[in-house]
Design a protein around this motif. Structure first.
Motif, PDB file in Angstrom:
ATOM      1  N   GLN A 227       0.742  -1.016   0.017  1.00 51.59           N
ATOM      2  CA  GLN A 227       0.049   0.056  -0.087  1.00 51.59           C
ATOM      3  C   GLN A 227       0.947   1.266  -0.092  1.00 51.59           C
ATOM      4  N   ILE A 228       0.274   2.196  -0.208  1.00 53.09           N
ATOM      5  CA  ILE A 228       0.922   3.578  -0.424  1.00 53.09           C
ATOM      6  C   ILE A 228       0.722   4.357   0.953  1.00 53.09           C
ATOM      7  N   ARG A 229       1.687   5.095   1.176  1.00 53.57           N
ATOM      8  CA  ARG A 229       1.736   5.802   2.439  1.00 53.57           C
ATOM      9  C   ARG A 229       1.749   7.343   2.246  1.00 53.57           C
ATOM     10  N   SER A 230       0.699   8.072   2.103  1.00 55.70           N
ATOM     11  CA  SER A 230       0.922   9.516   1.628  1.00 55.70           C
ATOM     12  C   SER A 230       1.404  10.469   2.863  1.00 55.70           C
ATOM     13  N   GLY A 231       2.517  11.373   2.846  1.00 52.39           N
ATOM     14  CA  GLY A 231       3.058  12.000   4.050  1.00 52.39           C
ATOM     15  C   GLY A 231       4.010  11.339   4.461  1.00 52.39           C
ATOM     16  N   SER A 232       4.772  10.269   3.839  1.00 48.09           N
ATOM     17  CA  SER A 232       6.047   9.628   4.406  1.00 48.09           C
ATOM     18  C   SER A 232       6.962   9.122   3.224  1.00 48.09           C
ATOM     19  N   LEU A 233       8.095   9.077   3.591  1.00 49.82           N
ATOM     20  CA  LEU A 233       9.243   8.592   2.645  1.00 49.82           C
ATOM     21  C   LEU A 233       9.765   7.462   3.258  1.00 49.82           C
ATOM     22  N   GLU A 234      10.373   6.479   2.542  1.00 49.73           N
ATOM     23  CA  GLU A 234      10.895   5.520   2.726  1.00 49.73           C
ATOM     24  C   GLU A 234      12.760   5.678   2.955  1.00 49.73           C
ATOM     25  N   LEU A 235      13.190   5.521   4.076  1.00 48.58           N
ATOM     26  CA  LEU A 235      14.560   5.551   4.134  1.00 48.58           C
ATOM     27  C   LEU A 235      15.206   4.670   3.868  1.00 48.58           C
ATOM     28  N   ALA A 236      16.983   4.672   3.576  1.00 46.34           N
ATOM     29  CA  ALA A 236      17.714   3.758   3.081  1.00 46.34           C
ATOM     30  C   ALA A 236      17.520   2.570   4.073  1.00 46.34           C
ATOM     31  N   ASN A 237      17.622   1.466   3.678  1.00 50.09           N
ATOM     32  CA  ASN A 237      17.573   0.030   4.238  1.00 50.09           C
ATOM     33  C   ASN A 237      18.957  -0.391   4.946  1.00 50.09           C
ATOM     34  N   VAL A 238      19.711   0.623   5.164  1.00 53.75           N
ATOM     35  CA  VAL A 238      20.868   0.714   5.385  1.00 53.75           C
ATOM     36  C   VAL A 238      21.127   0.577   7.158  1.00 53.75           C
ATOM     37  N   ASP A 239      21.763  -0.520   7.950  1.00 57.40           N
ATOM     38  CA  ASP A 239      21.837  -0.286   9.295  1.00 57.40           C
ATOM     39  C   ASP A 239      23.182   0.118   9.401  1.00 57.40           C
ATOM     40  N   ILE A 240      23.456   1.205   9.872  1.00 54.88           N
ATOM     41  CA  ILE A 240      24.782   1.783  10.238  1.00 54.88           C
ATOM     42  C   ILE A 240      25.967   0.828  10.895  1.00 54.88           C
ATOM     43  N   THR A 241      25.266   0.380  12.028  1.00 53.70           N
ATOM     44  CA  THR A 241      25.780  -0.363  12.939  1.00 53.70           C
ATOM     45  C   THR A 241      26.401  -1.798  12.219  1.00 53.70           C
ATOM     46  N   ASP A 242      25.600  -2.450  11.604  1.00 51.37           N
ATOM     47  CA  ASP A 242      26.094  -3.790  10.831  1.00 51.37           C
ATOM     48  C   ASP A 242      26.987  -3.342   9.646  1.00 51.37           C
ATOM     49  N   GLU A 243      27.013  -2.233   9.041  1.00 52.86           N
ATOM     50  CA  GLU A 243      27.848  -1.659   8.004  1.00 52.86           C
ATOM     51  C   GLU A 243      29.167  -1.368   8.621  1.00 52.86           C
ATOM     52  N   LEU A 244      29.359  -1.093   9.821  1.00 58.10           N
ATOM     53  CA  LEU A 244      30.742  -0.478  10.517  1.00 58.10           C
ATOM     54  C   LEU A 244      31.249  -1.934  10.941  1.00 58.10           C
ATOM     55  N   VAL A 245      30.504  -2.742  11.385  1.00 58.10           N
ATOM     56  CA  VAL A 245      31.252  -3.985  11.707  1.00 58.10           C
ATOM     57  C   VAL A 245      31.864  -4.843  10.519  1.00 58.10           C
ATOM     58  N   SER A 246      30.924  -4.906   9.390  1.00 56.87           N
ATOM     59  CA  SER A 246      31.379  -5.584   8.297  1.00 56.87           C
ATOM     60  C   SER A 246      32.515  -4.617   7.516  1.00 56.87           C
ATOM     61  N   LEU A 247      32.676  -3.450   7.881  1.00 59.27           N
ATOM     62  CA  LEU A 247      33.792  -2.446   7.143  1.00 59.27           C
ATOM     63  C   LEU A 247      35.002  -2.996   8.155  1.00 59.27           C
ATOM     64  N   ILE A 248      34.651  -3.276   9.470  1.00 56.92           N
ATOM     65  CA  ILE A 248      36.106  -3.570  10.309  1.00 56.92           C
ATOM     66  C   ILE A 248      36.748  -4.917   9.816  1.00 56.92           C
ATOM     67  N   ALA A 249      35.614  -5.930   9.510  1.00 55.64           N
ATOM     68  CA  ALA A 249      35.609  -7.462   9.377  1.00 55.64           C
ATOM     69  C   ALA A 249      36.661  -7.248   7.960  1.00 55.64           C
ATOM     70  N   ALA A 250      36.151  -6.613   6.697  1.00 56.84           N
ATOM     71  CA  ALA A 250      36.741  -6.436   5.483  1.00 56.84           C
ATOM     72  C   ALA A 250      38.128  -5.756   5.661  1.00 56.84           C
ATOM     73  N   GLN A 251      38.247  -4.930   6.551  1.00 58.42           N
ATOM     74  CA  GLN A 251      39.709  -4.249   6.640  1.00 58.42           C
ATOM     75  C   GLN A 251      40.617  -5.436   7.243  1.00 58.42           C
ATOM     76  N   ARG A 252      40.171  -6.058   8.208  1.00 60.95           N
ATOM     77  CA  ARG A 252      41.094  -7.104   8.709  1.00 60.95           C
ATOM     78  C   ARG A 252      41.481  -8.062   7.703  1.00 60.95           C
ATOM     79  N   ASN A 253      40.604  -8.560   6.947  1.00 62.60           N
ATOM     80  CA  ASN A 253      40.626  -9.418   5.673  1.00 62.60           C
ATOM     81  C   ASN A 253      41.677  -8.810   4.823  1.00 62.60           C
TER      82      ASN A 253
END
Length: 276
Positions: A227-253
Motif C-alpha cells: 500500500q501507499i503511505r502519503s506523507g511519508s518517505l522510505e529511508l535507506a535500508n542501511v543499518d549503520i551499525t552492521d555496516e561498520l562491523v562489516s567494514l572492520i571485518a573487510a579491513q582485517r581481511n
C-alpha cells in the motif's frame, strides 16, 4: 602461487570495502537499497590429481547483490511525499525525447511550473485511469499517463484546486473550492519476479533487464506490491551499525592478505639468499 592467491584476496577485500563504503555513503539517500558482495573460492585440479594434495587458488567475486528489504518509513506530513509499504516500485517516465520508463522507491514528488508532478530527478510520476469507485480500469503500461495537477475543476473553471489527497490504494483525489472532488487516477506500481536482476542506474532508480523479467503493473493494495503511505518517505535500508562491523571485518581481511604477501616475499628472499 601464494602471491597470486593473496593478491586475489586483496582484490576481494577491496571490492568488499567498496560495496560497504557505498552503503554507508548512502545512509541518508531516500529509497536506497544496500548491496552485498558475494565471493567464491577458486580451485583447479587435473583429472589425474588427487584433490587431497591440491590447495585452493584464491577467491573471486561472484556477484554484488542488492538487498530489497523494506526501509523505515519516516513521516513528512507532505501529501506528495509517498512511500510504499510492500515490495512494489513507483513507475516513472523520463522527459522527452527519451521517455524511458524506470522504477524507484523514492516517492519524494514535487510540482513543476507546468503542474506536472515529478520525482527528484525530473521523471514524471505515472497514473492509471480509475472509475468512480477508485478502481483502476486498466493496468496496461500503454494506458498510463503523466501525473498532472489541474488548476481548476474541469466542470467549473472558476473553482480552483484546493487540496490533494492520496489514499492507501494510491488513488489521487483533487478537491476544488466549490466542494467538488475528482479522482485523477491511481499511482502506478510495478513488481518483478526477480528483483536481483534489476539494473541500478543511479539516484535510486532501476531498469528492467532480461534477468529481472518484465514489470508486473498493478494498483496499490493488490498482492505483494503493498500500500501507499502519503506523507511519508522510505529511508535507506542501511543499518549503520552492521555496516561498520562489516567494514572492520573487510579491513582485517585486507590486512591479513597483505601480511600473507609480505610473509611469502620474506620466505622467497630467504631462499634466494641461501642459493647465493
Amino acid at each position: 602461487m601464494s602471491f597470486f592467491t593473496s593478491l586475489s584476496g586483496l582484490k576481494a577485500a577491496q571490492t568488499d570495502l567498496n560495496v560497504i563504503s557505498n552503503n554507508v555513503a548512502n545512509t541518508n539517500s531516500t529509497g536506497f537499497k544496500k548491496s552485498k558482495a558475494q565471493f567464491g573460492d577458486l580451485f583447479a585440479a587435473a583429472p589425474t590429481q588427487t584433490t587431497k594434495t591440491v590447495s585452493g587458488q584464491g577467491v573471486r567475486l561472484n556477484r554484488v547483490t542488492q538487498q530489497f528489504s523494506q526501509g523505515t518509513l519516516q513521516s513528512t506530513d507532505k501529501t506528495l511525499d509517498i512511500a510504499i509499504a510492500g515490495e512494489g516500485f513507483f513507475a516513472v517516465k523520463g522527459q522527452p525525447p527519451h521517455d524511458d520508463l524506470t522504477f524507484t522507491r523514492n516517492g519524494a514528488l514535487s510540482v513543476r511550473a507546468d503542474r506536472q508532478v515529478v520525482d527528484t530527478v525530473g521523471n514524471s510520476a505515472q497514473l492509471f485511469p480509475v472509475d468512480a469507485n477508485g478502481i483502476a480500469t486498466s493496468t496496461d503500461p500503454a494506458d498510463m499517463f503523466d501525473f498532472v495537477l489541474p488548476e481548476a475543476d474541469p466542470s467549473d473553471a472558476t473553482a480552483l484546486l484546493a487540496n490533494i489527497n492520496i489514499s492507501n490504494e494510491g488513488v489521487v483525489s483533487a478537491t476544488f473550492t466549490n466542494g467538488n472532488q475528482v479522482s485523477l487516477g491511481a499511482v502506478a506500481l510495478a513488481s518483478f519476479s526477480a528483483l536481483d536482476g534489476l539494473r541500478p542506474v543511479g539516484d535510486g532508480h532501476w531498469q528492467i533487464t532480461g534477468d529481472s523479467g518484465p514489470a508486473l503493473f498493478t494498483q496499490a493494495g493488490n498482492g505483494a506490491v503493498g500500500q501507499i503511505r502519503s506523507g511519508s518517505l522510505e529511508l535507506a535500508n542501511v543499518d549503520i551499525t552492521d555496516e561498520l562491523v562489516s567494514l572492520i571485518a573487510a579491513q582485517r581481511n585486507f590486512q591479513a592478505n597483505a601480511q600473507a604477501i609480505e610473509t611469502s616475499n620474506t620466505l622467497t628472499q630467504t631462499i634466494i639468499n641461501l642459493q647465493v
